[in-house]
Design an enzyme around this catalytic site. Sequence first.
Site, PDB file in Angstrom:
ATOM      1  N   HIS A   1       7.817  -9.326  -3.485  1.00 48.46           N
ATOM      2  CA  HIS A   1       7.478 -10.703  -3.103  1.00 48.46           C
ATOM      3  C   HIS A   1       6.360 -11.313  -3.944  1.00 48.46           C
ATOM      4  O   HIS A   1       6.406 -12.511  -4.232  1.00 48.46           O
ATOM      5  CB  HIS A   1       7.030 -10.763  -1.632  1.00 48.46           C
ATOM      6  CG  HIS A   1       8.118 -10.448  -0.663  1.00 48.46           C
ATOM      7  ND1 HIS A   1       8.133 -10.942   0.623  1.00 48.46           N
ATOM      8  CD2 HIS A   1       9.235  -9.694  -0.775  1.00 48.46           C
ATOM      9  CE1 HIS A   1       9.207 -10.499   1.259  1.00 48.46           C
ATOM     10  NE2 HIS A   1       9.882  -9.737   0.437  1.00 48.46           N
TER      11      HIS A   1
ATOM     12  N   CYS B   1     -11.161   2.848  -4.960  1.00 52.03           N
ATOM     13  CA  CYS B   1     -12.561   3.055  -4.556  1.00 52.03           C
ATOM     14  C   CYS B   1     -12.527   3.696  -3.168  1.00 52.03           C
ATOM     15  O   CYS B   1     -11.489   4.233  -2.769  1.00 52.03           O
ATOM     16  CB  CYS B   1     -13.372   1.756  -4.618  1.00 52.03           C
ATOM     17  SG  CYS B   1     -12.817   0.417  -3.552  1.00 52.03           S
ATOM     18  N   GLY B   2     -13.615   3.655  -2.439  1.00 47.54           N
ATOM     19  CA  GLY B   2     -13.631   4.306  -1.133  1.00 47.54           C
ATOM     20  C   GLY B   2     -12.660   3.658  -0.171  1.00 47.54           C
ATOM     21  O   GLY B   2     -11.863   4.324   0.489  1.00 47.54           O
ATOM     22  N   THR B   3     -12.722   2.348  -0.096  1.00 46.92           N
ATOM     23  CA  THR B   3     -11.851   1.598   0.812  1.00 46.92           C
ATOM     24  C   THR B   3     -10.693   0.893   0.102  1.00 46.92           C
ATOM     25  O   THR B   3      -9.733   0.483   0.752  1.00 46.92           O
ATOM     26  CB  THR B   3     -12.662   0.493   1.511  1.00 46.92           C
ATOM     27  OG1 THR B   3     -13.202  -0.359   0.491  1.00 46.92           O
ATOM     28  CG2 THR B   3     -13.785   1.065   2.358  1.00 46.92           C
ATOM     29  N   GLY B   4     -10.844   0.656  -1.196  1.00 46.46           N
ATOM     30  CA  GLY B   4      -9.908  -0.182  -1.943  1.00 46.46           C
ATOM     31  C   GLY B   4     -10.253  -1.656  -1.851  1.00 46.46           C
ATOM     32  O   GLY B   4      -9.729  -2.471  -2.612  1.00 46.46           O
ATOM     33  N   ILE B   5     -11.143  -1.990  -0.933  1.00 42.34           N
ATOM     34  CA  ILE B   5     -11.433  -3.407  -0.676  1.00 42.34           C
ATOM     35  C   ILE B   5     -12.280  -4.023  -1.786  1.00 42.34           C
ATOM     36  O   ILE B   5     -11.965  -5.106  -2.300  1.00 42.34           O
ATOM     37  CB  ILE B   5     -12.124  -3.579   0.696  1.00 42.34           C
ATOM     38  CG1 ILE B   5     -11.195  -3.128   1.822  1.00 42.34           C
ATOM     39  CG2 ILE B   5     -12.541  -5.034   0.907  1.00 42.34           C
ATOM     40  CD1 ILE B   5     -11.876  -3.037   3.191  1.00 42.34           C
ATOM     41  N   GLY B   6     -13.348  -3.326  -2.165  1.00 44.33           N
ATOM     42  CA  GLY B   6     -14.199  -3.852  -3.240  1.00 44.33           C
ATOM     43  C   GLY B   6     -13.403  -4.059  -4.520  1.00 44.33           C
ATOM     44  O   GLY B   6     -13.522  -5.102  -5.183  1.00 44.33           O
ATOM     45  N   MET B   7     -12.575  -3.080  -4.856  1.00 46.09           N
ATOM     46  CA  MET B   7     -11.756  -3.187  -6.066  1.00 46.09           C
ATOM     47  C   MET B   7     -10.803  -4.389  -5.976  1.00 46.09           C
ATOM     48  O   MET B   7     -10.619  -5.124  -6.951  1.00 46.09           O
ATOM     49  CB  MET B   7     -10.947  -1.909  -6.285  1.00 46.09           C
ATOM     50  CG  MET B   7     -11.748  -0.741  -6.797  1.00 46.09           C
ATOM     51  SD  MET B   7     -12.390  -1.022  -8.457  1.00 46.09           S
ATOM     52  CE  MET B   7     -12.755   0.691  -8.941  1.00 46.09           C
TER      53      MET B   7
ATOM     54  N   ASP C   1     -14.151   4.092  -8.830  1.00 43.26           N
ATOM     55  CA  ASP C   1     -15.587   4.386  -8.763  1.00 43.26           C
ATOM     56  C   ASP C   1     -15.719   5.828  -8.266  1.00 43.26           C
ATOM     57  O   ASP C   1     -14.714   6.565  -8.170  1.00 43.26           O
ATOM     58  CB  ASP C   1     -16.339   3.359  -7.896  1.00 43.26           C
ATOM     59  CG  ASP C   1     -16.020   3.490  -6.403  1.00 43.26           C
ATOM     60  OD1 ASP C   1     -15.124   4.281  -6.032  1.00 43.26           O
ATOM     61  OD2 ASP C   1     -16.672   2.797  -5.608  1.00 43.26           O
ATOM     62  N   HIS C   2     -16.937   6.219  -7.922  1.00 45.24           N
ATOM     63  CA  HIS C   2     -17.156   7.603  -7.462  1.00 45.24           C
ATOM     64  C   HIS C   2     -16.357   7.905  -6.194  1.00 45.24           C
ATOM     65  O   HIS C   2     -15.852   9.009  -6.024  1.00 45.24           O
ATOM     66  CB  HIS C   2     -18.649   7.845  -7.213  1.00 45.24           C
ATOM     67  CG  HIS C   2     -19.265   6.857  -6.275  1.00 45.24           C
ATOM     68  ND1 HIS C   2     -19.491   5.541  -6.638  1.00 45.24           N
ATOM     69  CD2 HIS C   2     -19.667   6.960  -4.985  1.00 45.24           C
ATOM     70  CE1 HIS C   2     -20.021   4.904  -5.609  1.00 45.24           C
ATOM     71  NE2 HIS C   2     -20.132   5.731  -4.595  1.00 45.24           N
TER      72      HIS C   2
ATOM     73  N   ARG D   1      12.082 -18.567  -4.435  1.00 50.25           N
ATOM     74  CA  ARG D   1      10.988 -18.898  -3.519  1.00 50.25           C
ATOM     75  C   ARG D   1       9.730 -18.082  -3.807  1.00 50.25           C
ATOM     76  O   ARG D   1       8.610 -18.581  -3.675  1.00 50.25           O
ATOM     77  CB  ARG D   1      11.422 -18.731  -2.056  1.00 50.25           C
ATOM     78  CG  ARG D   1      11.663 -17.324  -1.586  1.00 50.25           C
ATOM     79  CD  ARG D   1      12.219 -17.308  -0.162  1.00 50.25           C
ATOM     80  NE  ARG D   1      12.265 -15.978   0.420  1.00 50.25           N
ATOM     81  CZ  ARG D   1      13.150 -15.039   0.115  1.00 50.25           C
ATOM     82  NH1 ARG D   1      14.080 -15.276  -0.814  1.00 50.25           N
ATOM     83  NH2 ARG D   1      13.111 -13.858   0.710  1.00 50.25           N
ATOM     84  N   HIS D   2       9.920 -16.864  -4.254  1.00 52.71           N
ATOM     85  CA  HIS D   2       8.744 -16.043  -4.569  1.00 52.71           C
ATOM     86  C   HIS D   2       8.106 -16.494  -5.883  1.00 52.71           C
ATOM     87  O   HIS D   2       6.879 -16.518  -6.005  1.00 52.71           O
ATOM     88  CB  HIS D   2       9.125 -14.564  -4.611  1.00 52.71           C
ATOM     89  CG  HIS D   2       9.526 -14.028  -3.273  1.00 52.71           C
ATOM     90  ND1 HIS D   2       8.770 -14.235  -2.139  1.00 52.71           N
ATOM     91  CD2 HIS D   2      10.609 -13.310  -2.879  1.00 52.71           C
ATOM     92  CE1 HIS D   2       9.365 -13.664  -1.105  1.00 52.71           C
ATOM     93  NE2 HIS D   2      10.486 -13.109  -1.522  1.00 52.71           N
TER      94      HIS D   2
HETATM   95  C1  RB5 Z   1     -18.902   3.195  -2.362  1.00 55.42           C
HETATM   96  O1  RB5 Z   1     -19.707   3.832  -1.432  1.00 55.42           O
HETATM   97  C2  RB5 Z   1     -17.965   2.206  -1.675  1.00 55.42           C
HETATM   98  O2  RB5 Z   1     -18.702   1.122  -1.209  1.00 55.42           O
HETATM   99  C3  RB5 Z   1     -16.880   1.773  -2.608  1.00 55.42           C
HETATM  100  O3  RB5 Z   1     -16.172   2.890  -3.039  1.00 55.42           O
HETATM  101  C4  RB5 Z   1     -15.832   0.825  -2.041  1.00 55.42           C
HETATM  102  O4  RB5 Z   1     -15.327   1.305  -0.838  1.00 55.42           O
HETATM  103  C5  RB5 Z   1     -16.209  -0.579  -1.977  1.00 55.42           C
HETATM  104  O5  RB5 Z   1     -15.460  -1.447  -1.538  1.00 55.42           O
END
Ligand code: RB5
Length: 143
Positions: free
Chosen positions: A98, A65-71, A8-9, A133-134
Amino acid sequence: MKIAIASDHGGFALKQEVMEHLKARNVEYIDKGCYSAASCDYPVFAKEVTAAVTSGEAEFGILICGTGIGMSIAANKVKGIRAALCHDVFSAQATREHNDANILCMGARVVGPGLALMIVDTFLDTPFSNDERHIRRISLIED
Ligand code: RB5
């Protein structure tokens, strides 16, 4: 080996650096967007890369993405996808050995480009262990 990559951006600038690095390594990649730093929605791009991996168009995916978490949340909704959020080299190696992870997620606001490129190299260069196992544990996820 072919990679599908998207961001994303928040991950746009790091995606450009990762693509330059893949080009220098002669690793083929498909850029699934986004194509500018304008604000956009990460799940749209997670879907593009997961589809490329599940269809066999690409062997591995990279999502930034910004955190990688959303992705990683979005990618792991898709059957057959094992997306690993990695911000260190140890995790990148372990998740290939693994978990046979097929998508690497990173947060551009978490890691700098130097570490990110080491994580990419480790992820792409580490084979799955193929340990019984994996294999069993991964099949339990899929059930
Ligand atoms: C965008 O501001 C941010 O929310 C996105 O890049 C990402 O970190 C979401 O998990």
